[in-house]
Scaffold this motif. Structure first.
Motif, PDB file in Angstrom:
ATOM      1  N   ILE A 225       0.974  -1.261   0.038  1.00  9.26           N
ATOM      2  CA  ILE A 225       0.100   0.033  -0.103  1.00  9.26           C
ATOM      3  C   ILE A 225       0.839   1.170  -0.031  1.00  9.26           C
ATOM      4  O   ILE A 225       1.780   1.388   0.768  1.00  9.26           O
ATOM      5  CB  ILE A 225      -0.900   0.064   1.287  1.00  9.26           C
ATOM      6  N   TYR A 226       0.808   1.937  -0.994  1.00 14.82           N
ATOM      7  CA  TYR A 226       1.617   3.141  -1.205  1.00 14.82           C
ATOM      8  C   TYR A 226       0.910   4.351  -1.032  1.00 14.82           C
ATOM      9  O   TYR A 226      -0.232   4.538  -1.618  1.00 14.82           O
ATOM     10  CB  TYR A 226       2.375   3.306  -2.573  1.00 14.82           C
ATOM     11  N   TYR A 227       1.453   5.334  -0.332  1.00 14.81           N
ATOM     12  CA  TYR A 227       0.832   6.689   0.044  1.00 14.81           C
ATOM     13  C   TYR A 227       1.575   7.733  -1.013  1.00 14.81           C
ATOM     14  O   TYR A 227       2.743   7.927  -1.348  1.00 14.81           O
ATOM     15  CB  TYR A 227       1.135   7.252   1.371  1.00 14.81           C
ATOM     16  N   HIS A 228       0.747   8.591  -1.290  1.00  9.46           N
ATOM     17  CA  HIS A 228       0.961  10.013  -2.337  1.00  9.46           C
ATOM     18  C   HIS A 228       0.516  11.147  -1.750  1.00  9.46           C
ATOM     19  O   HIS A 228      -0.575  11.303  -0.970  1.00  9.46           O
ATOM     20  CB  HIS A 228       0.291   9.859  -3.724  1.00  9.46           C
ATOM     21  N   PRO A 229       1.593  12.154  -1.495  1.00  7.21           N
ATOM     22  CA  PRO A 229       1.520  13.339  -0.919  1.00  7.21           C
ATOM     23  C   PRO A 229       0.418  14.182  -1.540  1.00  7.21           C
ATOM     24  O   PRO A 229       0.086  14.179  -2.739  1.00  7.21           O
ATOM     25  CB  PRO A 229       2.851  14.126  -0.971  1.00  7.21           C
ATOM     26  N   LEU A 230      -0.511  14.864  -0.678  1.00  7.70           N
ATOM     27  CA  LEU A 230      -1.406  15.880  -1.394  1.00  7.70           C
ATOM     28  C   LEU A 230      -0.677  17.073  -2.002  1.00  7.70           C
ATOM     29  O   LEU A 230       0.121  17.366  -1.479  1.00  7.70           O
ATOM     30  CB  LEU A 230      -2.437  16.208  -0.063  1.00  7.70           C
ATOM     31  N   VAL A 231      -1.391  17.508  -2.996  1.00  8.35           N
ATOM     32  CA  VAL A 231      -1.047  18.906  -3.605  1.00  8.35           C
ATOM     33  C   VAL A 231      -1.755  19.724  -2.629  1.00  8.35           C
ATOM     34  O   VAL A 231      -2.981  19.933  -2.729  1.00  8.35           O
ATOM     35  CB  VAL A 231      -1.337  19.084  -4.999  1.00  8.35           C
ATOM     36  N   GLN A 240      -9.566  23.008  -0.031  1.00  3.66           N
ATOM     37  CA  GLN A 240      -8.181  21.866  -0.093  1.00  3.66           C
ATOM     38  C   GLN A 240      -9.050  20.646  -0.314  1.00  3.66           C
ATOM     39  O   GLN A 240      -9.876  20.169   0.430  1.00  3.66           O
ATOM     40  CB  GLN A 240      -7.654  21.873   1.268  1.00  3.66           C
ATOM     41  N   ARG A 241      -8.471  19.792  -1.288  1.00  4.09           N
ATOM     42  CA  ARG A 241      -9.139  18.466  -1.617  1.00  4.09           C
ATOM     43  C   ARG A 241      -8.160  17.570  -1.470  1.00  4.09           C
ATOM     44  O   ARG A 241      -6.776  17.409  -1.468  1.00  4.09           O
ATOM     45  CB  ARG A 241      -9.948  18.590  -3.069  1.00  4.09           C
ATOM     46  N   TRP A 242      -8.558  16.022  -1.532  1.00  2.03           N
ATOM     47  CA  TRP A 242      -7.705  14.950  -1.355  1.00  2.03           C
ATOM     48  C   TRP A 242      -7.231  14.742  -3.100  1.00  2.03           C
ATOM     49  O   TRP A 242      -7.135  14.111  -3.724  1.00  2.03           O
ATOM     50  CB  TRP A 242      -8.530  13.691  -1.267  1.00  2.03           C
ATOM     51  N   ARG A 243      -6.370  15.894  -3.456  1.00  4.72           N
ATOM     52  CA  ARG A 243      -5.609  16.120  -4.657  1.00  4.72           C
ATOM     53  C   ARG A 243      -4.187  15.716  -4.759  1.00  4.72           C
ATOM     54  O   ARG A 243      -3.431  16.089  -3.900  1.00  4.72           O
ATOM     55  CB  ARG A 243      -5.825  17.594  -5.148  1.00  4.72           C
ATOM     56  N   VAL A 244      -3.943  14.778  -5.616  1.00  4.43           N
ATOM     57  CA  VAL A 244      -2.474  14.410  -6.082  1.00  4.43           C
ATOM     58  C   VAL A 244      -2.242  14.792  -7.218  1.00  4.43           C
ATOM     59  O   VAL A 244      -2.934  14.748  -8.297  1.00  4.43           O
ATOM     60  CB  VAL A 244      -2.480  12.933  -5.588  1.00  4.43           C
ATOM     61  N   ALA A 245      -0.500  14.604  -7.415  1.00  6.33           N
ATOM     62  CA  ALA A 245      -0.070  14.586  -8.953  1.00  6.33           C
ATOM     63  C   ALA A 245      -0.036  13.597  -9.478  1.00  6.33           C
ATOM     64  O   ALA A 245       0.475  12.675  -8.865  1.00  6.33           O
ATOM     65  CB  ALA A 245       1.155  15.651  -8.763  1.00  6.33           C
ATOM     66  N   PHE A 246      -0.105  13.726 -11.023  1.00  2.14           N
ATOM     67  CA  PHE A 246      -0.027  12.701 -11.823  1.00  2.14           C
ATOM     68  C   PHE A 246       1.263  12.465 -12.482  1.00  2.14           C
ATOM     69  O   PHE A 246       1.741  13.937 -12.970  1.00  2.14           O
ATOM     70  CB  PHE A 246      -0.930  12.495 -12.944  1.00  2.14           C
ATOM     71  N   LEU A 315      -5.268   0.621 -18.848  1.00  7.34           N
ATOM     72  CA  LEU A 315      -5.014   2.026 -18.938  1.00  7.34           C
ATOM     73  C   LEU A 315      -4.338   2.426 -17.484  1.00  7.34           C
ATOM     74  O   LEU A 315      -5.040   2.099 -16.558  1.00  7.34           O
ATOM     75  CB  LEU A 315      -6.246   2.990 -18.915  1.00  7.34           C
ATOM     76  N   THR A 316      -2.990   2.869 -17.674  1.00 10.53           N
ATOM     77  CA  THR A 316      -1.987   3.002 -16.507  1.00 10.53           C
ATOM     78  C   THR A 316      -1.869   4.295 -16.178  1.00 10.53           C
ATOM     79  O   THR A 316      -1.416   5.161 -16.841  1.00 10.53           O
ATOM     80  CB  THR A 316      -0.744   1.981 -16.885  1.00 10.53           C
ATOM     81  N   PHE A 317      -1.984   4.535 -14.663  1.00  8.83           N
ATOM     82  CA  PHE A 317      -1.940   5.904 -14.046  1.00  8.83           C
ATOM     83  C   PHE A 317      -0.488   5.565 -13.208  1.00  8.83           C
ATOM     84  O   PHE A 317      -0.438   4.817 -12.458  1.00  8.83           O
ATOM     85  CB  PHE A 317      -2.826   6.229 -13.194  1.00  8.83           C
ATOM     86  N   THR A 318       0.379   6.629 -13.409  1.00 11.13           N
ATOM     87  CA  THR A 318       1.676   6.556 -12.695  1.00 11.13           C
ATOM     88  C   THR A 318       1.624   7.774 -11.686  1.00 11.13           C
ATOM     89  O   THR A 318       1.583   8.931 -12.273  1.00 11.13           O
ATOM     90  CB  THR A 318       2.954   6.763 -13.653  1.00 11.13           C
ATOM     91  N   LEU A 319       1.663   7.589 -10.354  1.00 10.75           N
ATOM     92  CA  LEU A 319       1.862   8.733  -9.307  1.00 10.75           C
ATOM     93  C   LEU A 319       3.345   8.271  -8.612  1.00 10.75           C
ATOM     94  O   LEU A 319       3.847   7.314  -8.351  1.00 10.75           O
ATOM     95  CB  LEU A 319       0.703   8.608  -8.562  1.00 10.75           C
ATOM     96  N   GLY A 324       9.532   9.417  -2.930  1.00 11.63           N
ATOM     97  CA  GLY A 324       9.796   9.620  -4.181  1.00 11.63           C
ATOM     98  C   GLY A 324      10.141   8.558  -5.149  1.00 11.63           C
ATOM     99  O   GLY A 324      10.766   8.519  -6.370  1.00 11.63           O
ATOM    100  N   VAL A 325       9.166   7.579  -5.136  1.00 13.26           N
ATOM    101  CA  VAL A 325       9.192   6.356  -5.846  1.00 13.26           C
ATOM    102  C   VAL A 325       8.039   6.156  -6.749  1.00 13.26           C
ATOM    103  O   VAL A 325       6.917   6.588  -6.533  1.00 13.26           O
ATOM    104  CB  VAL A 325       9.207   4.720  -4.980  1.00 13.26           C
ATOM    105  N   ASP A 326       8.118   5.923  -8.171  1.00 12.95           N
ATOM    106  CA  ASP A 326       7.033   6.051  -8.928  1.00 12.95           C
ATOM    107  C   ASP A 326       6.379   4.808  -8.863  1.00 12.95           C
ATOM    108  O   ASP A 326       6.978   3.548  -8.886  1.00 12.95           O
ATOM    109  CB  ASP A 326       7.420   6.230 -10.467  1.00 12.95           C
TER     110      ASP A 326
END
Length: 426
Positions: A225-231, A240-246, A315-319, A324-326
């Motif tokens: 399970i990998y976590y991604h920082p909010l923008v 402020q939303r649960w927004r992440v960068a792609f 269809l692949t989304f990379t975050l 710092g790991v893709d």
């Protein structure tokens, strides 16, 4: 151990005993009713109408409101902030089919303020009213005082099957300190972690909202399970939303790079997945080179269907995660092709860009990945879920039943005419 130390130990033990992870069953509403049009309308038009009916394709569960702990069924929405229920004094709510309204009274612990509020959704529907403060609990745990939009006007919400909606945003600017409902539960020691997570299955009743942690039994691999920082926008309000960068989007042999300004949200209040229009058109053009797509026009929108049983590329989304790991999140076609009354439709649509929020990954995406929303680290986690497309409930087209009855009626009428003519000839 002295008396003070013993008292502290007892209080800590009591807090740990009452802290918990709350698993709330949520139900997927399956559209099985006719559309408002004629039952002689095109089958594919009906299938699309069922698919985009947000009132039907939501996941809902129960909350308790007021000192009386009245139970209401609400749609849980990670893409909005407010909790709303309809007021008893709302004629348009009655017209739109709401069955259970809330009566805000001091005896029930409810205080109505003069603060106006409204929510508008992407399809033009919405609600308007004033903010109230009321005790709200979930799964029977101790209540917290929560801001409630008491709806006085319903806009284009016909046939809504829930009593209201609970937004699960990052902040709630109508609460003291802007603290959202789940974070309030954590600050009062009622849950173990300040987070909530969704598991959305294909069946009608297998899905769940977990408050205070993650249900690892819903993860294909609990260690991944990998976590991604909010923008972050620097504000602690509803903006402020649960927004992440792609980082990129890929399909076939093509990878489309993104920038830090290409962001999106994982949104339980959206049935489909929406991607930036230019990328969507490129993806559709690519699919046309490998399979036959049938366009279905619905208003100003175009949907595409394929032959049921067709397998298309992922269809692949990379975050990029917090380390710092893709990380690649691949959505197989068994998740994004949706069978509606025997018509198989692509559950991916184009999204007109307004600002830098370019992707809305709704239920189509969330059935593939358990999603975790963490208030402490201000991050969002993703992990492959155990959801199985083979368990999907295929929607029924009652119009087909009407056509069958019509056919039977015509055959019977033809038989009656034949017998009548035969009798006259004798």
């Amino acid at each position: 151990m002295n008396k003070i130390g013993s008292l502290i130990f007892v209080l800590v033990a009591l807090n740990l005993a009452t802290s918990q992870v709350i698993k709330i069953p949520i139900e997927k509403r399956i559209p099985e009713t006719e559309t408002n049009g004629s039952f002689l309308d095109d089958d594919q038009q009906v299938a699309v109408a069922q698919l985009i009916n947000h009132d039907q394709y939501m996941y809902s569960g129960n909350i308790e409101v007021g000192n009386s702990k009245q139970t209401y069924t609400v749609d849980f929405d990670s893409g909005s902030n407010l909790l709303w229920l309809t007021s008893k004094n709302c004629p348009s709510c009655v017209k739109d089919g709401y069955k259970h309204s809330y009566d805000c009274t001091p005896e029930d612990g409810c205080t109505l303020t003069t603060t106006p509020a409204q929510v508008t959704y992407g399809d033009g529907s919405g609600v308007k009213g004033h903010i109230a403060k009321v005790p709200v609990s979930i799964a029977g745990i101790a209540p917290v005082t929560e801001a409630l939009l008491l709806v006085e006007q319903s806009i284009r919400n016909g046939n809504l099957q829930a009593d209201g909606l609970m937004g699960l945003g990052v902040y709630d600017e109508n609460n003291t300190g802007n603290v959202a409902f789940v974070n309030q539960l954590f600050k009062q020691g009622l849950i173990t972690k300040s987070q909530f997570s969704f598991y959305l299955g294909f069946g009608k009743t297998e899905s769940e909202l977990t408050i205070g942690g993650v249900d690892e039994s819903k993860l294909a691999n609990p260690s991944e399970i990998y976590y991604h920082p909010l923008v972050l926008n620097g504000r602690t309000d509803d903006s402020q939303r649960w927004r992440v960068a792609f980082k990129s989007i890929s399909f076939g042999n093509k990878q489309i790079p993104m920038t830090s300004q290409n962001t999106g949200i994982v949104d339980s209040g959206t049935s489909l997945a929406y991607i930036r229009n230019d990328i969507y058109k490129e993806w559709i053009n690519y699919l046309k080179t490998i399979t036959k797509l049938n366009p279905i026009f619905q208003g100003l929108s175009v949907f595409y269907s394929v032959k049921c049983g067709t397998t298309l590329p992922d269809l692949t989304f990379t975050l990029t995660d917090v380390n710092g790991v893709d990380r690649n999140y691949s959505l197989p076609s068994s998740f994004y092709i949706l069978n509606q009354s025997g018509t198989c439709i692509l559950g991916i649509q184009g999204n007109s860009v307004t600002g830098d929020l370019q992707f809305l990954l709704g239920d189509v995406f969330m059935r593939r990945f358990v999603s975790v929303f963490d208030y402490t680290s201000l991050s969002m986690g993703l992990s492959v879920s155990v959801a199985n497309p083979a368990s999907a409930v295929v929607t029924k087209n009652h119009r087909n039943g009407h056509l069958a009855l019509l056919a039977i009626g015509l055959v019977a009428l033809a038989g009656l005419i034949f017998l009548t003519l035969r009798a006259l000839r004798k």
